[in-house]
Design an enzyme around this catalytic site. Sequence first.
Site, short mmCIF file in Angstrom:
data_model
loop_
_atom_site.label_atom_id
_atom_site.label_comp_id
_atom_site.label_asym_id
_atom_site.label_seq_id
_atom_site.Cartn_x
_atom_site.Cartn_y
_atom_site.Cartn_z
N ILE A 68 71.63 43.29 14.81
CA ILE A 68 71.59 44.06 16.03
C ILE A 68 72.77 43.73 16.94
O ILE A 68 73.19 42.58 17.07
CB ILE A 68 70.25 43.83 16.78
CG1 ILE A 68 70.08 44.83 17.92
CG2 ILE A 68 70.14 42.40 17.26
CD1 ILE A 68 68.69 44.82 18.52
N GLY A 124 69.06 42.31 11.43
CA GLY A 124 68.79 43.71 11.10
C GLY A 124 69.26 44.10 9.72
O GLY A 124 68.72 45.05 9.12
N ASP A 127 66.35 43.48 7.68
CA ASP A 127 65.38 44.55 7.93
C ASP A 127 65.70 45.78 7.09
O ASP A 127 64.80 46.39 6.50
CB ASP A 127 65.39 44.95 9.42
CG ASP A 127 64.87 43.87 10.33
OD1 ASP A 127 63.79 43.32 10.05
OD2 ASP A 127 65.54 43.57 11.33
N GLU A 147 66.46 36.45 13.79
CA GLU A 147 65.91 36.82 15.09
C GLU A 147 65.44 35.63 15.93
O GLU A 147 65.61 35.63 17.17
CB GLU A 147 64.75 37.82 14.90
CG GLU A 147 65.21 39.23 14.58
CD GLU A 147 65.59 39.46 13.13
OE1 GLU A 147 65.91 40.60 12.75
OE2 GLU A 147 65.55 38.47 12.35
N ASP A 155 60.97 42.41 14.51
CA ASP A 155 59.92 43.41 14.71
C ASP A 155 60.21 44.77 14.10
O ASP A 155 59.52 45.74 14.40
CB ASP A 155 59.62 43.58 16.21
CG ASP A 155 60.84 43.97 17.03
OD1 ASP A 155 61.91 44.22 16.44
OD2 ASP A 155 60.72 44.03 18.27
#
Length: 276
Positions: A68, A124, A127, A147, A155
Site C-alpha cells: 500500500i 498488499g 494480498d 501490515e 484486512d
Amino acid sequence: MTYSYNCLLVNDIGGGVFHVQLNRTKQLNALDQEIWDEIGNVFNKLDTDSNCRVVILSGNGRAFSTGIDLTSFSSSLAMDENLDVARRSRNMLRMIEKMQYSFTLIEKCSKPVIAAIHGYCLGGGIDITSACDIRYCSKETDFSVKEVAVGLAADVGSLNRLPHIIGNHSWLREVALTARHFGAKEALEQGYVSRVFETYDALIAAAKETAKTIATSSPVAVQGTKVVLNYARDHTVDDSLRYVAMWNMSQLQTDDIAESAVAVMTKGPKPNYSKL
C-alpha cells in the site's frame, strides 16, 4: 473489449492468454487508490471476455509490489471530524469492503490467474497474490506480510486466504505477527509458491508456458475446475460433492467432452474448443 488503464498494462499475448502488469514502476508498484480500482475493474472485465482463458499477473519494473502507498491513502484514512464515531466507522467499513472486493475479483474471475512474482512482494502484494490460483517467483523475491510493521492488521485478504494456502500455521503466524521478510526458498518450502526460477525472464517464460497449456484445454473444464476448487476450500466435503454434482448436471452435456475423447483415443491434437 478494450483495456486502457493508467496504472496497468494489459496485453493479449495470443492463444487465449492475457498478461496484466502492475505499472507504477517509479513507486515499485505501490498500491494507490487508482491502481486498486483498476485491478478490480480489469478482472471484472476479463471474467466475461470470451477471448481470455488464462491470465498472467506480474509487476512491471523492479518489483511485483511494495504494498500500500501510505502517502496516497492518508487522506482516505482521515475521517470527517464532524461525524460521530458510528458514522465515521460506517464510512471506514465501506472503504475497507470496497478495497477487499477489488482483490476478491481476482479470485472470483472464472479464468485461472497465474502470479509471476519478482523483486518485492510486500503487504498488499501478498494480498493480491494470495487471491491468485498459481504462484511462481524468481529466486531474489523478497516477501513480507508487512501490515503489523505499519500498525494495522492486514484486512484485504492475506490473513483470510493464507491459512487456506499454507499448512504450517506456526510459520504463518510467525511471519504475520513479526512482519519479518522471507525469501523465495522459504516461500517454496512453506507452499506459498509452487516454483522458483533463476531469473525474471525464466519466470515469465514459465508462466506463459503454463498459461498456454491451460488455455489449450476445454474452457468448460478449466473454469469449472476453478469454481469447484474455490467452493471446496470454504465448504465441507459433503457440501462440495453436492455442489459439483449440481454444477456438472449441465456442464457434462458440453460438446467438449466428446471432442476431447476423440482426441485422446486417436492420439490426435487437442481440439480447437469454442469460446466460452
